[in-house]
Design a protein around this motif. Structure first.
Motif, PDB file in Angstrom:
ATOM      1  N   THR A 192       0.812  -1.216   0.000  1.00 40.76           N
ATOM      2  CA  THR A 192       0.000   0.000   0.000  1.00 40.76           C
ATOM      3  C   THR A 192       0.842   1.260   0.000  1.00 40.76           C
ATOM      4  OG1 THR A 192      -1.738  -1.187   1.202  1.00 40.76           O
ATOM      5  CG2 THR A 192      -1.846   1.216   1.210  1.00 40.76           C
ATOM      6  N   GLU A 217      -9.047   5.947  -9.402  1.00 42.31           N
ATOM      7  CA  GLU A 217      -9.553   7.213  -8.884  1.00 42.31           C
ATOM      8  C   GLU A 217      -8.532   8.349  -9.004  1.00 42.31           C
ATOM      9  OE1 GLU A 217     -12.557   8.077  -7.868  1.00 42.31           O
ATOM     10  OE2 GLU A 217     -13.265   6.075  -8.442  1.00 42.31           O
ATOM     11  N   TYR A 218      -7.262   8.023  -9.148  1.00 46.15           N
ATOM     12  CA  TYR A 218      -6.246   9.065  -9.333  1.00 46.15           C
ATOM     13  C   TYR A 218      -6.401   9.750 -10.690  1.00 46.15           C
ATOM     14  CZ  TYR A 218      -3.521   7.524  -5.248  1.00 46.15           C
ATOM     15  OH  TYR A 218      -3.099   7.220  -3.973  1.00 46.15           O
ATOM     16  N   THR A 222      -5.316  -0.698 -15.087  1.00 46.79           N
ATOM     17  CA  THR A 222      -5.463  -1.230 -13.730  1.00 46.79           C
ATOM     18  C   THR A 222      -6.804  -1.931 -13.589  1.00 46.79           C
ATOM     19  OG1 THR A 222      -5.440  -0.676 -11.372  1.00 46.79           O
ATOM     20  CG2 THR A 222      -6.460   0.926 -12.869  1.00 46.79           C
ATOM     21  N   GLU A 232       2.503   1.705  -3.281  1.00 45.07           N
ATOM     22  CA  GLU A 232       1.462   2.033  -4.246  1.00 45.07           C
ATOM     23  C   GLU A 232       1.164   3.526  -4.252  1.00 45.07           C
ATOM     24  OE1 GLU A 232      -3.084   1.162  -3.696  1.00 45.07           O
ATOM     25  OE2 GLU A 232      -2.099  -0.657  -4.466  1.00 45.07           O
ATOM     26  N   GLU A 233       1.039   4.082  -3.051  1.00 45.58           N
ATOM     27  CA  GLU A 233       0.757   5.520  -2.934  1.00 45.58           C
ATOM     28  C   GLU A 233       1.912   6.353  -3.475  1.00 45.58           C
ATOM     29  OE1 GLU A 233      -0.033   6.068   1.179  1.00 45.58           O
ATOM     30  OE2 GLU A 233      -2.049   5.190   1.100  1.00 45.58           O
ATOM     31  N   LYS A 264     -13.924  12.821 -14.935  1.00 43.77           N
ATOM     32  CA  LYS A 264     -14.186  13.341 -13.592  1.00 43.77           C
ATOM     33  C   LYS A 264     -13.885  14.842 -13.585  1.00 43.77           C
ATOM     34  CE  LYS A 264     -12.249  11.014 -10.371  1.00 43.77           C
ATOM     35  NZ  LYS A 264     -11.173  10.292  -9.648  1.00 43.77           N
ATOM     36  N   GLU A 278      -7.852  -2.092 -10.304  1.00 45.87           N
ATOM     37  CA  GLU A 278      -8.182  -1.617  -8.967  1.00 45.87           C
ATOM     38  C   GLU A 278      -8.857  -0.252  -9.055  1.00 45.87           C
ATOM     39  OE1 GLU A 278      -4.997  -2.049  -6.030  1.00 45.87           O
ATOM     40  OE2 GLU A 278      -3.854  -3.150  -7.557  1.00 45.87           O
ATOM     41  N   LYS A 279     -10.064  -0.159  -8.471  1.00 47.88           N
ATOM     42  CA  LYS A 279     -10.848   1.068  -8.548  1.00 47.88           C
ATOM     43  C   LYS A 279     -10.158   2.228  -7.837  1.00 47.88           C
ATOM     44  CE  LYS A 279     -15.535   2.827  -8.003  1.00 47.88           C
ATOM     45  NZ  LYS A 279     -16.926   2.535  -7.583  1.00 47.88           N
ATOM     46  N   GLU A 280      -9.510   1.914  -6.663  1.00 50.29           N
ATOM     47  CA  GLU A 280      -8.861   2.990  -5.922  1.00 50.29           C
ATOM     48  C   GLU A 280      -7.682   3.585  -6.685  1.00 50.29           C
ATOM     49  OE1 GLU A 280      -7.670  -0.988  -3.982  1.00 50.29           O
ATOM     50  OE2 GLU A 280      -9.419  -0.048  -4.914  1.00 50.29           O
ATOM     51  N   ILE A 281      -7.038   2.810  -7.521  1.00 51.52           N
ATOM     52  CA  ILE A 281      -5.955   3.331  -8.365  1.00 51.52           C
ATOM     53  C   ILE A 281      -6.537   4.176  -9.484  1.00 51.52           C
ATOM     54  CG2 ILE A 281      -4.057   2.712  -9.922  1.00 51.52           C
ATOM     55  CD1 ILE A 281      -3.501   2.215  -6.950  1.00 51.52           C
TER      56      ILE A 281
END
Length: 655
Positions: A172, A203-204, A196, A175-176, A222, A198-201
């Motif tokens: 994690t 989101e960037y 990706t 990753e950040e 967005k 991964e949804k959280e990735i």
């Protein structure tokens, strides 16, 4: 900036293949941050490979800044990958033998830029790894390795960053860190496209594209996009990128190729040793064989030169009646009249003398020695290259009065006198006292015959005082020039036939031998033997070359992913081929140098142990080394070609 229209891509497999992309139409503006999402097998990675020019679509149109990519050659696409795109892979794809800064500098090699490490070090600092620049990948964490990969993607200042699952193998925290770096790069005007699941990735990103079964099912932005017409990023026309690369690519790259080839060779020491071994043995064999052949040739030349030049030897021979050889007594007995007749062939004959042969038992003090006894004329030293090394030769007066004087060979001098000077000493030859007046020059052995084991006395003394002969055993004739030898032989034959009143059948009772022909025959035989030995050694080199080819093919297989990486960062087919050819050539050259050293040592050992004559020539060393280099290149062409033809995507996926 990027526009795809109705892109389709199908991979072979199963019935009808696997359709990875179906009617994909997409535009990405400069300065955008785009995330492509979807489950495994949705086609998102394939879409990124098409965008990054790592793969070609089966149909559809792909334009960058209005230029159709399908029309570009493979080299142009490689240049665009090198200058326009920066790739960040999930598996990092760092070369383990290189440090962080060396990995980051790789794209610069194929851009033809100088000061590689300085530029790469700057990017390493920018991703926060300045203190780890000299570390190898196995000395760094996953996050640090990915940051090295990002530095590598930035080193050529590309306009587009393509990241395929950049955080897939990271914790994690790492990753950040990686996503913050990519976000910062987008803020600086770089176009960033990440793949990706991964949804959280995702989101960037400012734009999220969702794919399923090879199709785009949604495309959401967005807020206000950072890209598009309002983007402040500088636009670079594709044609300018290609032309700029054309001018710089290939400049001053030879040292980079050499450096990379040497690094690969010394990293795999056992494999390199096995490759070198075949060439080493072949070159050593060439050196040793040629040294033996040259030594034998020189020995024969020395022995032939000891006989004299332009010589004709007249010998008695058995007569033949209806093809049957008659017995003793049917030979021509030469006389001094025959010698005088030969000498009268002025303009053709320089010198001539008659001789007799026999065995002589020599006694000095308490030592005995049996040797070859020769009775010769005063012309002997000049005609037979036998001017005494010590003392003198006998004179015309001593020949006339049948003086009991002798000139002995080096072997006789050693056996009878040891370290004592034999000149003016008295010896017995067949119980007759003789005075030693000189020592003949050393000529060495010829097969089982020792040319220094002889004693020479006046021919008149030998005939009438020692051997009891009233005829000559042979006549030696020195011709003015080699061109006159055949003509002189005929004149000598006519003179002897006339002197002895021989009929046609009697002409076989003597024979004339040409020393020049003998010399030529021996030299040709030696040359043939040398070629034979050289051919055998050359076969060893070819076998060594096959070994190089096999090892290089194994190397290509082992380094498939490395080849894929190099192509992804801008290496052209010719770049890959040249690098592998240089590796093969270096292996051949190293084998050649070590083979020369080994062959020289073996030659010296043979000379020391067996006593054979050997001679190392600069030509043989240059020949063997050059041939080993050529063998390395020739047998490295096929592996190099195989490496250059690898598909970058298939190579990167190779396990």
């Amino acid at each position: 900036m990027i526009e795809l229209k109705n892109i389709n891509k199908t991979y072979a497999g199963g019935e009808g293949g696997v359709q990875a992309l179906q009617e994909i139409s997409l535009k990405i503006s400069q300065g955008e941050f785009v995330a492509i999402m979807g489950p495994s097998g949705s086609g998102k990675s394939t879409l990124m490979h098409v965008i990054g020019l790592l793969d070609r679509p089966d149909s559809g149109s792909y334009l960058i800044e209005g230029t159709e990519m399908a029309r570009l050659s493979g080299d142009d696409m490689a240049r665009l990958r090198n200058r326009l795109f920066g790739f960040v892979f999930q598996q990092f794809h760092l070369l383990p033998r290189m440090t962080a800064v060396e990995n980051a500098a790789m794209p610069l090699v194929y851009a033809g830029k100088r000061h590689l490490k300085e530029n790469a070090s700057k990017k390493i600092d920018e991703v926060g790894l300045g203190t780890r620049a000299r570390h190898r990948p196995n000395q760094m964490s996953g996050g640090e390795q990915q940051r090295v990969a990002i530095a590598r993607s930035l080193v050529n200042e590309p306009a587009i960053i393509l990241a395929d699952e950049p955080t897939g193998n990271l914790d994690t925290k790492s990753e950040e860190e990686i996503m913050s770096v990519l976000t910062r790069l987008n803020g600086e005007g770089k176009t960033v496209v990440i793949v990706t699941h991964e949804k959280e990735i995702a989101e960037y990103a400012k734009r999220i594209i969702l794919m399923r079964d090879g199709r785009i099912v949604s495309d959401e932005k967005k807020g206000r996009s950072s890209g598009g017409a309002d983007s402040g990023a500088e636009r670079i026309p594709i044609k300018d990128i290609i032309c700029a690369s054309c001018k710089s690519a290939g400049q001053a790259q030879l040292m980079d190729y050499l450096r990379q080839a040497a690094s690969a060779i010394f990293l795999h020491k056992l494999r390199t040793f096995l490759s070198v071994l075949g060439i080493l043995i072949g070159v050593a064999a060439v050196i040793a064989m040629l040294a033996l052949g040259q030594g034998a040739s020189d020995t024969i030349s020395r022995q032939l030169s000891s006989l004299g030049s332009n010589l004709i030897l007249v010998l008695p021979g058995s007569s033949r009646v209806h093809g049957v050889a008659m017995g003793t007594g049917t030979v021509t007995r030469f006389t001094f009249q025959d010698v005088d007749s030969v000498r009268r062939l002025t303009g053709k004959v320089n010198r001539a003398y008659g001789g007799v042969n026999g065995r002589g038992q020599l006694v000095y003090a308490d030592k005995n020695w049996n040797t070859q006894l020769e009775g010769v004329g005063v012309e002997y030293p000049e005609m037979r290259n036998a001017i005494p090394a010590v003392g003198r030769f006998f004179t015309d007066e001593e020949l006339r009065i049948r003086a009991k004087v002798a000139v002995i060979g080096a072997t006789v001098a050693r056996e009878l006198f040891g370290d004592e000077n034999p000149v003016n000493k008295s010896i017995k030859i067949n119980l007759i006292n003789f005075k030693v007046i000189g020592i003949l020059p050393a000529k060495g052995a010829s097969g089982w015959h020792d040319q220094d084991d002889n004693v020479v006395i006046p021919v008149t003394t030998a005939m009438y005082r020692v051997l009891g002969k009233d005829y000559l055993d042979n006549i030696f004739v020195e011709v003015v020039s080699p061109e006159l030898i055949e003509e002189t032989q005929e004149d000598i034959k006519k003179a002897i036939i006339k002197n002895h009143r021989l009929n046609k059948e009697g002409e076989d009772t003597f024979q004339i031998r040409n020393m020049a022909e003998l010399k030529k025959t021996l030299e040709e035989t030696t040359k043939t033997m040398g070629l034979l030995l050289g051919s055998i050694a050359a076969i060893s080199l070819v076998v060594g070359g096959i070994g190089i080819m096999n090892i290089m093919l194994v190397s290509v297989t082992e380094r498939t992913r490395e080849i894929g990486l190099r192509k992804a960062i801008g290496a052209r087919n010719v770049d890959i081929m040249v690098q592998f050819l240089i590796e093969a050539a270096l292996i051949g050259f190293i084998g050649g140098i070590t083979g020369v050293l080994l062959g020289s040592g073996v030659s010296s050992l043979i000379a020391l142990v067996a006593g054979w004559a050997v001679k190392l020539s600069p030509f043989s060393i240059i020949l063997a080394t050059g041939f080993s280099l050529i063998v390395g290149i020739v047998f490295g062409i096929w592996p190099a070609h195989q490496a250059s033809q690898l598909n970058p995507i298939e190579a990167l996926r190779y396990e």
